[in-house]
Design an enzyme around this catalytic site. Sequence first.
Site, PDB file in Angstrom:
ATOM      1  N   HIS A 217       0.799  -1.228   0.000  1.00 59.45           N
ATOM      2  CA  HIS A 217       0.000   0.000   0.000  1.00 59.45           C
ATOM      3  C   HIS A 217       0.833   1.280   0.000  1.00 59.45           C
ATOM      4  CE1 HIS A 217       1.009  -0.028   4.276  1.00 59.45           C
ATOM      5  NE2 HIS A 217       0.615   1.223   4.337  1.00 59.45           N
TER       6      HIS A 217
HETATM    7  C1  UD1 Z   1      -2.083   5.264   5.993  1.00 58.40           C
HETATM    8  C2  UD1 Z   1      -0.775   5.830   6.558  1.00 58.40           C
HETATM    9  C3  UD1 Z   1       0.297   4.759   6.460  1.00 58.40           C
HETATM   10  C4  UD1 Z   1      -0.133   3.485   7.116  1.00 58.40           C
HETATM   11  C5  UD1 Z   1      -1.480   3.034   6.563  1.00 58.40           C
HETATM   12  C6  UD1 Z   1      -1.987   1.846   7.318  1.00 58.40           C
HETATM   13  C7  UD1 Z   1      -0.376   8.233   6.289  1.00 58.40           C
HETATM   14  C8  UD1 Z   1       0.369   9.249   5.524  1.00 58.40           C
HETATM   15  N1  UD1 Z   1      -0.313   6.986   5.792  1.00 58.40           N
HETATM   16  O1  UD1 Z   1      -1.847   4.978   4.619  1.00 58.40           O
HETATM   17  O2  UD1 Z   1       1.464   5.220   7.112  1.00 58.40           O
HETATM   18  O3  UD1 Z   1       0.831   2.485   6.881  1.00 58.40           O
HETATM   19  O4  UD1 Z   1      -2.436   4.096   6.702  1.00 58.40           O
HETATM   20  O5  UD1 Z   1      -2.990   1.183   6.616  1.00 58.40           O
HETATM   21  O6  UD1 Z   1      -0.995   8.544   7.276  1.00 58.40           O
HETATM   22  N2  UD1 Z   1      -9.143   4.499   1.694  1.00 58.40           N
HETATM   23  C9  UD1 Z   1     -10.387   3.919   1.615  1.00 58.40           C
HETATM   24  N3  UD1 Z   1     -11.010   3.578   2.770  1.00 58.40           N
HETATM   25  C10 UD1 Z   1     -10.461   3.790   3.996  1.00 58.40           C
HETATM   26  C11 UD1 Z   1      -9.203   4.401   4.059  1.00 58.40           C
HETATM   27  C12 UD1 Z   1      -8.558   4.740   2.903  1.00 58.40           C
HETATM   28  O7  UD1 Z   1     -10.916   3.697   0.529  1.00 58.40           O
HETATM   29  O8  UD1 Z   1     -11.099   3.445   5.017  1.00 58.40           O
HETATM   30  C13 UD1 Z   1      -8.446   4.831   0.427  1.00 58.40           C
HETATM   31  C14 UD1 Z   1      -8.762   6.205  -0.087  1.00 58.40           C
HETATM   32  O9  UD1 Z   1      -8.739   6.155  -1.459  1.00 58.40           O
HETATM   33  C15 UD1 Z   1      -7.583   7.027   0.389  1.00 58.40           C
HETATM   34  C16 UD1 Z   1      -6.454   6.010   0.301  1.00 58.40           C
HETATM   35  O10 UD1 Z   1      -7.053   4.770   0.654  1.00 58.40           O
HETATM   36  O11 UD1 Z   1      -7.372   8.145  -0.386  1.00 58.40           O
HETATM   37  C17 UD1 Z   1      -5.296   6.286   1.193  1.00 58.40           C
HETATM   38  O12 UD1 Z   1      -5.709   6.396   2.570  1.00 58.40           O
HETATM   39  P1  UD1 Z   1      -4.788   7.224   3.598  1.00 58.40           P
HETATM   40  O13 UD1 Z   1      -5.352   7.125   4.966  1.00 58.40           O
HETATM   41  O14 UD1 Z   1      -4.572   8.592   3.059  1.00 58.40           O
HETATM   42  O15 UD1 Z   1      -3.398   6.502   3.518  1.00 58.40           O
HETATM   43  P2  UD1 Z   1      -3.042   4.947   3.588  1.00 58.40           P
HETATM   44  O16 UD1 Z   1      -2.476   4.536   2.297  1.00 58.40           O
HETATM   45  O17 UD1 Z   1      -4.183   4.162   4.147  1.00 58.40           O
END
Ligand code: UD1
Length: 387
Positions: A217
């Site tokens: 991820h």
């Molecule tokens: C985040 C953390 C990362 C951690 C990971 C654990 C930051 C910068 N990154 O990354 O360090 O390892 O969480 O899993 O804080 N999305 C969904 N549903 C959700 C959550 C996210 O669809 O419930 C999708 C969305 O498209 C979103 C993308 O995932 O834009 C990224 O989510 P985000 O929380 O920004 O970062 P992670 O890649 O999850």
Amino acid sequence: MKILIVVGTRPNFVKIAPIMDVIDNYNMDKDGRQQAIDYLVVHTGQHYDNKMSNSFFDDLGLPEPDIYLGVGSGTHAEQTGKVMIKFEKVCFREKPNLVIVVGDVNSTIACALVAVKLNIPIAHIEAGLRSFDRTMPEEINRILTDQISDYLFTTCEDANMNLRKEGIPESKIFFIGNVMIDTLLSQIEIIKNSNILKKLGLKKNNNVKKYAVLTLHRPSNVDNLVVLKRILNILNNISQIIPIIFPVHPRTIKQIKNFKLEEMVSYVEHISSNELDRANQNILAIQPLGYLDFLCLMSNAALVLTDSGGIQEETTMLGIPCLTLRNNTERPITVKEGTNIVVGNNFDKMIEVTLSVLKNGIPRKKIPRYWDGKASERILKILKRLL
Ligand code: UD1
């Protein structure tokens, strides 16, 4: 004493569970009814899908968060800014004596920044980890959170050294062990009840098939078409050697679809036992799993391939070989003492290490010091003394 405990993402929930547990036990010991330590769990809503959030609360037996900020996804600035604005209001209202933040996600730095400017002491759990790669958003979050925290709880000696080098006074650093491992150890018997292996057709008549688990991820691996395509390509080669089960992070499946790479994985929304046969030497991509199912899947795997940080630690604890698909790790102790091999995007090395691990296994070195299920107890003891 009033504490706000901040969570936002999947791994955060796993990290706070044992802390809530020791506080609850302490409160019970003190006086059957009246709480000695009043705490509220604030969920920023950085992760919000049922499979990324609620299912973890269910699996870990956690009550619903007391306060839900509902910030959701966005750019770094949007997400961090939204958390800050909403969390500041919570701090004004609740007037906590301490804010506890964990890990290195955007919610961690956002809430720490709010707290420090309101002169509220901050405890950072999992402080001092460094990848020395400032292109990783988490590295920025780690460095900044540590600089403004008052109590820095670390998982290993390396982390203590990193903090000293950055000028953090010794009096703020507390080497207490690993709260994620506290949770793992408390659930290790319970995961035997998971039926995920049967569901995936990996277990038949008590025989478990050899398989590998994959998670992916990191933006550096999944946000660029060329890189993601190369990684999936090599993983497809590995899946000719050993079937790969890939619980996909929503960010990653979105990118696979955006880049039109769907044909490189067999993606199923709802699993049934013949999926693995149908996947037919392809990567079997499934929806994200809950904590207990994932731990069960990982603990029975021949091999784990990942770019996650926490999984490097969990595999070290479980004695399962782990290939880290990054060029660095902020958790070098898992390489030095555990079962982790950082293979980066050196694809020849990935194949070579996979073959070698499948043939010879990996020598189990040792369990890092204080990864013994008692980290949260140590934290509570220190906080009681200091506050
Ligand atoms: C985040 C953390 C990362 C951690 C990971 C654990 C930051 C910068 N990154 O990354 O360090 O390892 O969480 O899993 O804080 N999305 C969904 N549903 C959700 C959550 C996210 O669809 O419930 C999708 C969305 O498209 C979103 C993308 O995932 O834009 C990224 O989510 P985000 O929380 O920004 O970062 P992670 O890649 O999850």
